[in-house]
Every structure is written in structure tokens, then in C-alpha cells.
Design a protein around this motif. Structure first.
Motif, PDB file in Angstrom:
ATOM      1  N   MET A   1       0.836  -1.184   0.000  1.00  0.00           N
ATOM      2  CA  MET A   1       0.000   0.000   0.000  1.00  0.00           C
ATOM      3  C   MET A   1       0.876   1.241   0.000  1.00  0.00           C
ATOM      4  O   MET A   1       1.736   1.369   0.830  1.00  0.00           O
ATOM      5  CB  MET A   1      -0.872   0.020   1.237  1.00  0.00           C
ATOM      6  CG  MET A   1      -2.161  -0.730   1.070  1.00  0.00           C
ATOM      7  SD  MET A   1      -3.144  -0.644   2.546  1.00  0.00           S
ATOM      8  CE  MET A   1      -2.353  -1.913   3.488  1.00  0.00           C
ATOM      9  N   THR A  25      -8.290   2.700   3.870  1.00  0.00           N
ATOM     10  CA  THR A  25      -7.562   1.484   4.243  1.00  0.00           C
ATOM     11  C   THR A  25      -8.388   0.655   5.225  1.00  0.00           C
ATOM     12  O   THR A  25      -8.475  -0.574   5.097  1.00  0.00           O
ATOM     13  CB  THR A  25      -6.212   1.845   4.867  1.00  0.00           C
ATOM     14  OG1 THR A  25      -5.485   2.661   3.949  1.00  0.00           O
ATOM     15  CG2 THR A  25      -5.402   0.609   5.162  1.00  0.00           C
ATOM     16  N   GLU A  28     -11.224  -1.038   3.245  1.00  0.00           N
ATOM     17  CA  GLU A  28     -10.720  -2.154   2.450  1.00  0.00           C
ATOM     18  C   GLU A  28     -10.358  -3.342   3.343  1.00  0.00           C
ATOM     19  O   GLU A  28     -10.691  -4.493   3.029  1.00  0.00           O
ATOM     20  CB  GLU A  28      -9.496  -1.710   1.645  1.00  0.00           C
ATOM     21  CG  GLU A  28      -9.826  -0.727   0.537  1.00  0.00           C
ATOM     22  CD  GLU A  28      -8.582  -0.149  -0.132  1.00  0.00           C
ATOM     23  OE1 GLU A  28      -8.751   0.566  -1.118  1.00  0.00           O
ATOM     24  OE2 GLU A  28      -7.468  -0.427   0.337  1.00  0.00           O
ATOM     25  N   ASN A  29      -9.664  -3.051   4.427  1.00  0.00           N
ATOM     26  CA  ASN A  29      -9.270  -4.134   5.333  1.00  0.00           C
ATOM     27  C   ASN A  29     -10.485  -4.772   5.997  1.00  0.00           C
ATOM     28  O   ASN A  29     -10.532  -5.989   6.192  1.00  0.00           O
ATOM     29  CB  ASN A  29      -8.291  -3.614   6.383  1.00  0.00           C
ATOM     30  CG  ASN A  29      -6.917  -3.370   5.790  1.00  0.00           C
ATOM     31  OD1 ASN A  29      -6.560  -3.964   4.794  1.00  0.00           O
ATOM     32  ND2 ASN A  29      -6.143  -2.491   6.390  1.00  0.00           N
TER      33      ASN A  29
END
Length: 194
Positions: A1, A25, A28-29
Motif C-alpha cells: 500500500m 484502508t 478495504e481491510n
């Protein structure tokens, strides 16, 4: 990333860019963790089903030990089930590692954001103090300079007034008398001697 953040006037990164990056982030995680958890749950169900199937097979195996033709097939199924169970356990272990990595990354990103915000606030506070000091110094300088210019203007006006009075009060009578004597002397020089 990877991410590139814009910088701010007072140093550090643009807070909104950092917050947007952290939220993206985290989303997405979170999606990945949810997908992994769904896969994990599905695999666990399959594992449970396979365990049940394995138990059933073992029961069948005990009942059919006399059927020699079916023994190799049952052993193959048992071996396949065991292999699949081991694969599921490995996948489950990998999912747990990924989930713990996500949590560690989330904590790390939150710490970075908090530190960046704290440093920005400290820098801003120091800059405000410094700016106020400069402004106070400039105000003091302006006041002192204004007083000096006012005093100089007053002194200059007084001197100018004195000069005007001196010029206005000038006595030119001595000059007039001297010019009269010089004219008389000049005329006496032009007269013949007796």
C-alpha cells in the motif's frame, strides 16, 4: 500500500488526506476481513460437515470391514477427508494471521494519525506564539518610532519658527549706514584735491 500526502503550510501532512487514507484502508481491510471471516465460517461448516462425514465413514468402515472390495475406496475417502481437513486448518490459520495483521496495521495507522495531529497542533501553537511576539515587537517599534518622529517634528518646527523670527527681526540699518559711508567715500575720491 502506498500513499502520497499533500503537505501543509506549517509542516507535516494534510490531515484530511491522512484521514481519508486511513478510512479507505480501514474500509478495504474491513471488507477483506469480512470476506475472510465468511470464507472461514464456510470452511468451518464444511470442516464440521466433513468431520461428521468422517465419523459416519468410520462407522461405515467398522460395519463394512468384511467387504474387502469397499475397504480401499473407504480408505481413499478417509485420506481425502483428512487431507481436506488439514487444508482447512491451514487456511484457517492463515486467516487468523491476516486478521491479526489487519488489527496491528489499524492500530499503527491510528497512532500515526494521532501523532501527526499532535505535532501539527504543537507547531501551530508555537507559530502563533512566535507571531504574537513579532506583532508585539512591531507594535512597540511603531510606538517608539512614532514618538521619535513626533519629537523630531516638534523640534524641527521650533527651529523653523526660530529661524523665521530671526530672519523677520533682522536689522539692516548697519548695512544701510555702511553703504552710505562707502558712497560718501567713493564721492570724495572723485573730488579734486585742494
Amino acid at each position: 500500500m502506498g500513499a502520497s500526502f499533500k503537505t501543509c503550510l506549517f509542516g507535516g501532512f494534510d490531515r484530511q488526506d491522512v484521514v481519508t487514507f486511513i478510512e479507505k484502508t480501514a474500509r478495504e481491510n474491513q471488507e477483506r476481513v469480512e470476506a475472510l471471516e465468511a470464507d472461514n465460517a464456510s470452511l468451518q461448516q464444511q470442516n464440521t460437515a466433513m468431520e461428521t462425514e468422517l465419523q459416519q465413514m468410520r462407522g461405515d468402515y467398522a460395519e463394512k470391514t468384511e467387504q474387502a472390495l469397499q475397504v480401499p475406496e473407504l480408505r481413499e475417502k478417509l485420506s481425502e477427508s483428512e487431507r481436506r481437513r488439514q487444508e482447512l486448518e491451514r487456511e484457517n490459520a492463515q486467516l487468523r494471521v491476516q486478521a491479526s495483521e489487519y488489527l496491528a496495521m489499524k492500530d499503527h495507522i491510528a497512532e500515526i494519525e494521532i501523532n501527526a495531529h499532535r505535532r501539527t497542533e504543537e507547531f501551530r501553537a508555537a507559530a502563533v506564539v512566535q507571531l504574537r511576539d513579532i506583532m508585539a515587537t512591531q507594535r512597540s517599534w511603531c510606538e517608539e518610532t512614532r514618538q521619535q518622529y513626533t519629537a523630531l517634528s516638534r523640534q524641527f518646527a521650533e527651529k523653523l519658527q526660530q529661524a523665521q523670527q530671526t530672519v523677520a527681526a533682522a536689522d539692516f540699518a548697519a548695512f544701510d549706514a555702511m553703504e552710505e559711508r562707502l558712497r560718501a567715500l567713493d564721492e570724495s575720491l572723485d573730488q579734486p584735491e585742494e
